[in-house]
Design a protein around this motif. Structure first.
Motif, PDB file in Angstrom:
ATOM      1  N   GLU A 139      48.353  31.115  81.523  1.00  0.00           N
ATOM      2  CA  GLU A 139      49.146  30.300  82.440  1.00  0.00           C
ATOM      3  C   GLU A 139      49.785  29.126  81.712  1.00  0.00           C
ATOM      4  OE1 GLU A 139      48.677  27.997  86.754  1.00  0.00           O
ATOM      5  OE2 GLU A 139      46.983  29.055  85.859  1.00  0.00           O
ATOM      6  N   SER A 140      49.055  28.551  80.747  1.00  0.00           N
ATOM      7  CA  SER A 140      49.621  27.457  79.956  1.00  0.00           C
ATOM      8  C   SER A 140      50.777  27.952  79.089  1.00  0.00           C
ATOM      9  CB  SER A 140      48.547  26.821  79.075  1.00  0.00           C
ATOM     10  OG  SER A 140      48.132  27.708  78.054  1.00  0.00           O
ATOM     11  N   LEU A 141      50.700  29.192  78.630  1.00  0.00           N
ATOM     12  CA  LEU A 141      51.807  29.777  77.864  1.00  0.00           C
ATOM     13  C   LEU A 141      53.032  29.977  78.749  1.00  0.00           C
ATOM     14  CD1 LEU A 141      49.965  32.473  75.699  1.00  0.00           C
ATOM     15  CD2 LEU A 141      50.605  30.138  75.051  1.00  0.00           C
ATOM     16  N   GLY A 149      56.753  34.647  83.355  1.00  0.00           N
ATOM     17  CA  GLY A 149      55.822  34.602  84.473  1.00  0.00           C
ATOM     18  C   GLY A 149      55.502  35.971  85.025  1.00  0.00           C
ATOM     19  N   SER A 150      56.473  36.877  84.995  1.00  0.00           N
ATOM     20  CA  SER A 150      56.268  38.231  85.515  1.00  0.00           C
ATOM     21  C   SER A 150      55.305  39.035  84.651  1.00  0.00           C
ATOM     22  CB  SER A 150      57.607  38.966  85.602  1.00  0.00           C
ATOM     23  OG  SER A 150      58.225  39.030  84.322  1.00  0.00           O
ATOM     24  N   GLN A 151      55.109  38.595  83.400  1.00  0.00           N
ATOM     25  CA  GLN A 151      54.232  39.320  82.483  1.00  0.00           C
ATOM     26  C   GLN A 151      52.820  38.737  82.423  1.00  0.00           C
ATOM     27  OE1 GLN A 151      56.311  39.051  78.771  1.00  0.00           O
ATOM     28  NE2 GLN A 151      57.825  40.613  79.313  1.00  0.00           N
ATOM     29  N   VAL A 156      47.230  39.123  80.689  1.00  0.00           N
ATOM     30  CA  VAL A 156      45.821  38.746  80.867  1.00  0.00           C
ATOM     31  C   VAL A 156      44.945  39.996  80.913  1.00  0.00           C
ATOM     32  CG1 VAL A 156      44.139  37.749  82.460  1.00  0.00           C
ATOM     33  CG2 VAL A 156      46.272  36.548  82.000  1.00  0.00           C
ATOM     34  N   ALA A 157      45.384  40.993  81.656  1.00  0.00           N
ATOM     35  CA  ALA A 157      44.608  42.233  81.786  1.00  0.00           C
ATOM     36  C   ALA A 157      44.482  42.942  80.442  1.00  0.00           C
ATOM     37  CB  ALA A 157      45.257  43.153  82.815  1.00  0.00           C
TER      38      ALA A 157
END
Length: 306
Positions: A139-141, A149-151, A156-157
């Motif tokens: 989220e910080s990235l 944001g869409s990625q 994360v997964a």
């Protein structure tokens, strides 16, 4: 490095002090943990099992006392013992008794598998735990506009699914580097040139290449995207064969008397093309296990270019 190794071998107080200081420094500079564990390994390799155990025992007791006073608990010292000093002490004992660097590296890989299993024993779903930990980081990235944001969820997964294997492989690699550094220190002080010869001749057992093939087969047959335990095992095996490939590169350059620029180039590739270079060296290492390239090469004659 010679000065550091000499200081360690002056006596127990010096070795214990340096072990603790470097471990504490690793909280700010993680690579310092390699130096801390190498101190324990050096004493064990040179003086034996009991002196090595004395160093890690005193380091644990003293760091535990400091942690108790400063933090109100001894968890930090126990973490140092379990994750750093005790594993490398076991490997140093194995190397000292067997005089086989290959066997010691296999032992480090076994401890890597212990680390992998420990993650699943500690948590029923370590991937879910990593997802929770990595979420704020990614989220910080996104906030820094380094990731779309869409990625975010996909990234994360993907990262979380591989983290158990990556952590185990990192643990394995850290132990191996610590042991190799201690062995180099030992040769530097007591057997000049000994480590170079030993590392250049490193040959892992062929059975590990068969194990790697068995780890790859489930990947070829599975249809889902979920990362399996076999793939985590594959990461550990690739790291082991990467070390073999690196030893082969050093051995060939040394045997042919070639310029050290070749080795510098390999390490630069590791910095700028890490996954690809590791895989290539691992494949070369596997091939060497079966064909023994170093035995097929004669030393370069005086009339040939270096």
């Amino acid at each position: 490095m010679r000065v550091l190794a000499s200081f360690v071998m002056r006596g127990v107080p010096q070795a214990v002090m340096l072990t603790i200081l470097l471990a504490a420094l690793s909280l700010l500079i993680p690579p310092a943990s390699i130096l801390s564990t190498s101190v324990v390994a050096l004493v064990t390799l040179r003086k034996g099992t009991v002196p090595g155990a004395l160093i890690l025992g005193l380091a644990t007791a003293i760091s535990g006392g400091i942690a108790l006073l400063a933090l109100g608990g001894v968890n930090l010292a126990i973490g140092f013992l379990i994750l750093m000093w005790l594993p490398v002490w076991l490997l140093a004992v194995l190397l000292r008794s067997s005089r086989s660097l290959a066997l010691a590296i296999v032992g480090a890989m076994v401890l890597g598998f212990v680390m992998l299993g420990g993650q699943f024993i500690q948590s029923a779903d370590p991937v879910a735990d990593w997802t929770a930990l990595l979420g704020p980081f990614v989220e910080s990235l996104v906030d820094a506009q380094l990731v779309e944001g869409s990625q975010q969820a996909t990234l994360v997964a993907l990262m979380a699914s591989w983290m158990p294997g990556i952590v185990a492989a990192g643990f394995f690699l850290q132990l191996t580097v610590s042991l190799l550094l201690a062995r180099w220190w030992q040769a530097l002080l007591y057997n000049p040139g000994g480590f170079r010869t030993e590392f250049h001749q490193l040959r892992l057992p062929k059975v590990l290449s068969i194990a790697l093939l068995l780890a790859v087969l489930p990947m070829l047959m599975q249809s889902g995207t979920e990362v399996t335990v076999a793939e985590y095992a594959l990461i550990l095996l690739v790291v082991a064969w990467f070390i073999q490939g690196l030893a082969l590169a050093h051995g060939i350059v040394g045997k042919l008397g070639s310029s050290s620029g070749w080795l510098i180039g390999i390490y630069l590739l590791l910095l700028f093309a890490l996954p690809h270079t590791v895989i290539v060296l691992a494949m070369v290492g596997i091939a060497d296990a079966w064909f023994d390239f170093r035995a097929r090469l004669g030393p370069r004659g005086p009339g040939q270019a270096s």
